[in-house]
Write a protein that holds these residues in place. Structure first.
Motif, PDB file in Angstrom:
ATOM      1  N   ILE A 164      -3.154   5.844  13.797  1.00 48.08           N
ATOM      2  CA  ILE A 164      -4.367   5.404  14.499  1.00 48.08           C
ATOM      3  C   ILE A 164      -4.010   4.390  15.577  1.00 48.08           C
ATOM      4  CG2 ILE A 164      -6.555   4.159  14.227  1.00 48.08           C
ATOM      5  CD1 ILE A 164      -6.689   5.351  11.372  1.00 48.08           C
ATOM      6  N   ILE A 165      -3.104   3.460  15.241  1.00 44.30           N
ATOM      7  CA  ILE A 165      -2.733   2.402  16.189  1.00 44.30           C
ATOM      8  C   ILE A 165      -2.055   2.977  17.419  1.00 44.30           C
ATOM      9  CG2 ILE A 165      -1.249   0.388  16.519  1.00 44.30           C
ATOM     10  CD1 ILE A 165      -1.738  -0.315  13.583  1.00 44.30           C
ATOM     11  N   ILE A 166      -1.099   3.880  17.208  1.00 39.38           N
ATOM     12  CA  ILE A 166      -0.321   4.374  18.355  1.00 39.38           C
ATOM     13  C   ILE A 166      -1.088   5.385  19.198  1.00 39.38           C
ATOM     14  CG2 ILE A 166       1.877   3.932  17.221  1.00 39.38           C
ATOM     15  CD1 ILE A 166       2.097   6.847  16.528  1.00 39.38           C
ATOM     16  N   THR A 167      -2.277   5.813  18.747  1.00 36.15           N
ATOM     17  CA  THR A 167      -3.097   6.667  19.610  1.00 36.15           C
ATOM     18  C   THR A 167      -3.697   5.878  20.766  1.00 36.15           C
ATOM     19  OG1 THR A 167      -5.034   6.328  18.176  1.00 36.15           O
ATOM     20  CG2 THR A 167      -3.699   8.287  17.779  1.00 36.15           C
ATOM     21  N   MET A 168      -3.747   4.558  20.642  1.00 30.05           N
ATOM     22  CA  MET A 168      -4.246   3.724  21.738  1.00 30.05           C
ATOM     23  C   MET A 168      -3.209   3.718  22.855  1.00 30.05           C
ATOM     24  SD  MET A 168      -7.215   2.589  20.773  1.00 30.05           S
ATOM     25  CE  MET A 168      -7.538   1.195  21.828  1.00 30.05           C
ATOM     26  N   PRO A 169      -3.566   4.158  24.049  1.00 23.93           N
ATOM     27  CA  PRO A 169      -2.572   4.275  25.127  1.00 23.93           C
ATOM     28  C   PRO A 169      -1.957   2.944  25.543  1.00 23.93           C
ATOM     29  CG  PRO A 169      -4.806   4.631  25.957  1.00 23.93           C
ATOM     30  CD  PRO A 169      -4.898   4.610  24.469  1.00 23.93           C
ATOM     31  N   GLN A 170      -2.648   1.831  25.277  1.00 27.14           N
ATOM     32  CA  GLN A 170      -2.114   0.532  25.680  1.00 27.14           C
ATOM     33  C   GLN A 170      -1.049   0.013  24.716  1.00 27.14           C
ATOM     34  OE1 GLN A 170      -5.244   1.195  24.878  1.00 27.14           O
ATOM     35  NE2 GLN A 170      -6.680   0.569  26.464  1.00 27.14           N
ATOM     36  N   SER A 214       1.625  -6.143  13.521  1.00 23.16           N
ATOM     37  CA  SER A 214       2.024  -6.791  14.775  1.00 23.16           C
ATOM     38  C   SER A 214       2.357  -5.685  15.768  1.00 23.16           C
ATOM     39  CB  SER A 214       3.244  -7.690  14.546  1.00 23.16           C
ATOM     40  OG  SER A 214       3.656  -8.295  15.764  1.00 23.16           O
ATOM     41  N   ILE A 215       1.697  -5.716  16.931  1.00 18.82           N
ATOM     42  CA  ILE A 215       1.850  -4.626  17.905  1.00 18.82           C
ATOM     43  C   ILE A 215       2.223  -5.177  19.279  1.00 18.82           C
ATOM     44  CG2 ILE A 215       0.229  -3.131  16.684  1.00 18.82           C
ATOM     45  CD1 ILE A 215      -1.899  -3.895  18.728  1.00 18.82           C
ATOM     46  N   LEU A 216       2.831  -4.318  20.062  1.00 20.02           N
ATOM     47  CA  LEU A 216       3.142  -4.623  21.462  1.00 20.02           C
ATOM     48  C   LEU A 216       2.162  -3.865  22.331  1.00 20.02           C
ATOM     49  CD1 LEU A 216       7.032  -4.257  21.341  1.00 20.02           C
ATOM     50  CD2 LEU A 216       5.728  -6.383  21.361  1.00 20.02           C
ATOM     51  N   ILE A 217       1.485  -4.573  23.228  1.00 25.43           N
ATOM     52  CA  ILE A 217       0.496  -3.928  24.086  1.00 25.43           C
ATOM     53  C   ILE A 217       0.821  -4.151  25.555  1.00 25.43           C
ATOM     54  CG2 ILE A 217      -1.385  -3.981  22.417  1.00 25.43           C
ATOM     55  CD1 ILE A 217      -2.425  -6.467  23.694  1.00 25.43           C
ATOM     56  N   LYS A 218       0.393  -3.195  26.337  1.00 28.99           N
ATOM     57  CA  LYS A 218       0.676  -3.215  27.771  1.00 28.99           C
ATOM     58  C   LYS A 218      -0.481  -3.875  28.527  1.00 28.99           C
ATOM     59  CE  LYS A 218       0.167   0.395  30.338  1.00 28.99           C
ATOM     60  NZ  LYS A 218       0.262   1.740  30.943  1.00 28.99           N
ATOM     61  N   THR A 219      -0.558  -5.184  28.425  1.00 23.12           N
ATOM     62  CA  THR A 219      -1.544  -5.931  29.200  1.00 23.12           C
ATOM     63  C   THR A 219      -1.209  -7.407  29.112  1.00 23.12           C
ATOM     64  OG1 THR A 219      -3.896  -6.406  29.527  1.00 23.12           O
ATOM     65  CG2 THR A 219      -3.139  -6.179  27.258  1.00 23.12           C
ATOM     66  N   HIS A 220      -1.559  -8.142  30.174  1.00 19.95           N
ATOM     67  CA  HIS A 220      -1.422  -9.599  30.171  1.00 19.95           C
ATOM     68  C   HIS A 220      -2.797 -10.258  30.189  1.00 19.95           C
ATOM     69  CE1 HIS A 220       2.942  -9.768  30.616  1.00 19.95           C
ATOM     70  NE2 HIS A 220       2.829  -8.727  31.419  1.00 19.95           N
ATOM     71  N   LEU A 235       0.839  -1.191   0.000  1.00 23.67           N
ATOM     72  CA  LEU A 235       0.000   0.000   0.000  1.00 23.67           C
ATOM     73  C   LEU A 235       0.878   1.246   0.000  1.00 23.67           C
ATOM     74  CD1 LEU A 235      -2.815  -0.778   2.609  1.00 23.67           C
ATOM     75  CD2 LEU A 235      -3.095  -0.476   0.166  1.00 23.67           C
ATOM     76  N   ASP A 236       0.314   2.360  -0.426  1.00 19.28           N
ATOM     77  CA  ASP A 236       1.073   3.610  -0.464  1.00 19.28           C
ATOM     78  C   ASP A 236       1.451   4.053   0.942  1.00 19.28           C
ATOM     79  OD1 ASP A 236      -1.179   5.913   0.329  1.00 19.28           O
ATOM     80  OD2 ASP A 236      -2.017   4.138  -0.655  1.00 19.28           O
ATOM     81  N   TYR A 237       2.523   4.837   1.009  1.00 16.91           N
ATOM     82  CA  TYR A 237       3.075   5.279   2.297  1.00 16.91           C
ATOM     83  C   TYR A 237       2.046   6.065   3.114  1.00 16.91           C
ATOM     84  CZ  TYR A 237       5.789   8.011   5.640  1.00 16.91           C
ATOM     85  OH  TYR A 237       6.241   8.616   6.793  1.00 16.91           O
ATOM     86  N   GLU A 238       1.257   6.913   2.431  1.00 15.38           N
ATOM     87  CA  GLU A 238       0.285   7.749   3.145  1.00 15.38           C
ATOM     88  C   GLU A 238      -0.735   6.902   3.903  1.00 15.38           C
ATOM     89  OE1 GLU A 238       1.209   8.163   0.043  1.00 15.38           O
ATOM     90  OE2 GLU A 238       2.287  10.089   0.138  1.00 15.38           O
ATOM     91  N   THR A 239      -1.229   5.840   3.252  1.00 13.24           N
ATOM     92  CA  THR A 239      -2.225   4.979   3.895  1.00 13.24           C
ATOM     93  C   THR A 239      -1.623   4.250   5.092  1.00 13.24           C
ATOM     94  OG1 THR A 239      -3.424   4.652   1.824  1.00 13.24           O
ATOM     95  CG2 THR A 239      -3.807   3.049   3.563  1.00 13.24           C
ATOM     96  N   LEU A 240      -0.435   3.660   4.907  1.00  9.27           N
ATOM     97  CA  LEU A 240       0.198   2.930   6.008  1.00  9.27           C
ATOM     98  C   LEU A 240       0.539   3.869   7.164  1.00  9.27           C
ATOM     99  CD1 LEU A 240       2.580   0.491   4.079  1.00  9.27           C
ATOM    100  CD2 LEU A 240       0.413  -0.047   5.212  1.00  9.27           C
ATOM    101  N   SER A 241       0.974   5.075   6.847  1.00 12.05           N
ATOM    102  CA  SER A 241       1.302   6.048   7.891  1.00 12.05           C
ATOM    103  C   SER A 241       0.053   6.435   8.682  1.00 12.05           C
ATOM    104  CB  SER A 241       1.937   7.296   7.258  1.00 12.05           C
ATOM    105  OG  SER A 241       2.225   8.271   8.236  1.00 12.05           O
ATOM    106  N   LYS A 242      -1.061   6.596   7.983  1.00 17.26           N
ATOM    107  CA  LYS A 242      -2.321   6.937   8.641  1.00 17.26           C
ATOM    108  C   LYS A 242      -2.764   5.817   9.572  1.00 17.26           C
ATOM    109  CE  LYS A 242      -6.980   8.681   7.645  1.00 17.26           C
ATOM    110  NZ  LYS A 242      -7.921   9.073   6.560  1.00 17.26           N
ATOM    111  N   VAL A 243      -2.628   4.570   9.121  1.00 13.22           N
ATOM    112  CA  VAL A 243      -2.995   3.419   9.949  1.00 13.22           C
ATOM    113  C   VAL A 243      -2.107   3.357  11.189  1.00 13.22           C
ATOM    114  CG1 VAL A 243      -3.069   0.899  10.059  1.00 13.22           C
ATOM    115  CG2 VAL A 243      -3.930   2.081   8.036  1.00 13.22           C
ATOM    116  N   GLU A 244      -0.806   3.593  11.011  1.00 16.72           N
ATOM    117  CA  GLU A 244       0.114   3.544  12.149  1.00 16.72           C
ATOM    118  C   GLU A 244      -0.233   4.613  13.191  1.00 16.72           C
ATOM    119  OE1 GLU A 244       4.925   3.362  13.051  1.00 16.72           O
ATOM    120  OE2 GLU A 244       4.193   4.177  11.148  1.00 16.72           O
TER     121      GLU A 244
END
Length: 398
Positions: free
Chosen positions: A212-218, A239-245, A201-210
């Motif tokens: 959105i993902i990092i706005t989640m505080p977890q 693939s993401i790293l999240i702060k929860t078990h 996908l184009d850089y703009e779309t992937l950047s927008k998705v990223e």
């Protein structure tokens, strides 16, 4: 019947009508160029049938094709690009082969071409608008093809008029237009091949998705993020790293990310999220302090400062103790939520308070950020940690 199917049917009706009109006009005017253009329009009618078939097939999902047949649109758009190349060749051949010196009923030929030019130009704009609106590569390709038909009609019109006036100037114009046609054809061919070869996908779309993902505080970080097109739809894998078990919490976070991405990015068919709970190397406690910084403040949002105490994982003796000022203490309204978000950004794991929250805002922020709220009746920080079998550094204890 969706928009793409309706447009494809309209294209079929229009092209067949134009073919009939041009053929009759060519028959009464004895224009070889117009007759060739009539068969060009018949080829467009066949192309329109191909568009409709592509649209209907692309929307199907089967057990054999669980991801859908969306790429059929891209295959068809490649075929249309080949038709565009042929149209360029056809235009050149029409001009070269049209050696007729005198035409009959040329007025009828001119009128038929003017009507054809108006209809094809208006329809190409409409189809391009709908194609971009629903992100359909096959409609966009067909609209570009039809726009080339406008140019071919103008070429034939110019050929008829110039032959009437005795000034054959069509060959030079044909070369310029053919170059433009080839450019459009290569662009459609390139875009179609990129999708078939699963280009990113184009850089703009992937950047927008990223973002959105990092706005989640977890979410602590994004390990990988890839995406591809399939027809007008997009497939994304991250693939993401999240702060929860907590698996339920992790599943909720993934669902929330998927919802946000689909709301803010158009034509997402599927987003696959791999989440990895991380083991924190340290645990951070936050305590609202009284003005003299010696006791626990009863008013969470009103506290001038917070005591931050950091413990290494598995260790009961604090490795770091610091006092951080409350940046929102002067805010009149909504300071509780702002302070809660501030603590979430600081990656706090526990917030210690004397009273439960009267406002649901901070409580929601803490729950959504996986921050545990500890309610205590102890006054001093030292006693609070002693109750939890934790120790402050001797030289920094309060």
């Amino acid at each position: 019947m969706d928009k793409s199917e309706k447009v494809a049917i309209l294209s079929m009706i229009m092209n067949f009508s134009i073919f009939g009109m041009k053929y009759l006009a060519a028959d009464v005017s004895d224009s070889i160029a117009l007759k060739a253009e009539a068969f060009h329009s018949f080829a467009d009618f066949i192309a329109a049938i191909t568009v409709l078939a592509g649209v209907k097939i692309a929307n199907r999902k089967t057990k054999a094709f669980p991801y859908g047949l969306y790429k059929v649109e891209n295959v068809m758009s490649i075929l249309i690009s080949l038709v565009i190349f042929y149209s360029g060749y056809e235009i050149v051949m029409e001009i070269i082969s049209n050696n007729q010196e005198e035409l009959q009923n040329s007025f009828i030929a001119i009128v038929s071409l003017l009507i054809s030019i108006i209809l094809t130009f208006a329809f190409s704009k409409y189809e391009m608008k709908i194609g971009k609106e629903i992100n359909s590569p096959i409609l966009i390709a067909d609209a570009a093809h039809i726009r080339m038909d406008v140019l071919s009609n103008v070429i034939v019109l110019a050929a008829i008029i110039s032959s009437m006036l005795g000034y054959p100037l069509d060959k030079a114009a044909a070369i310029v237009i053919v170059c433009f046609i080839i450019k459009i054809g290569f662009q459609i061919l390139r875009d179609g091949l990129k999708v078939l070869l699963d280009a990113s996908l184009d850089y703009e779309t992937l950047s927008k998705v990223e973002k959105i993902i990092i706005t989640m505080p977890q979410v602590i970080g994004v390990k990988s993020l890839t995406g591809r097109n399939s027809g007008k739809f997009k497939f994304i894998e991250t693939s993401i790293l999240i702060k929860t078990h907590n698996l339920d919490k992790a599943h909720y976070i993934a669902d929330r990310i998927e919802t946000l991405v689909k709301e803010q990015v158009e034509n997402i068919d599927r987003i696959l999220i791999h989440y990895e709970p991380i083991r924190k190397e340290q645990v951070i406690y936050a305590l609202p302090l009284t003005d003299d910084q010696t006791m626990l403040n009863e008013h969470f949002g009103e506290a001038l400062s917070f005591l931050f105490v950091t413990f290494a994982a598995g260790c009961n003796v604090a490795k770091k103790v610091e006092i951080v000022e409350n940046p929102f203490v002067t805010i009149e309204k909504g300071k509780g939520i702002l302070v809660a978000e501030f603590l979430a950004q600081k990656a706090v794991d526990f917030i210690v308070v004397k009273n439960g929250f009267h406002s649901k805002g901070p409580e929601y922020v803490f729950a959504n950020s996986n921050i545990e709220v500890i309610v205590t009746d102890k006054e001093s920080p030292a006693h609070i940690f002693e109750e939890r079998k934790l120790q402050l550094k001797q030289e920094e204890s309060l």
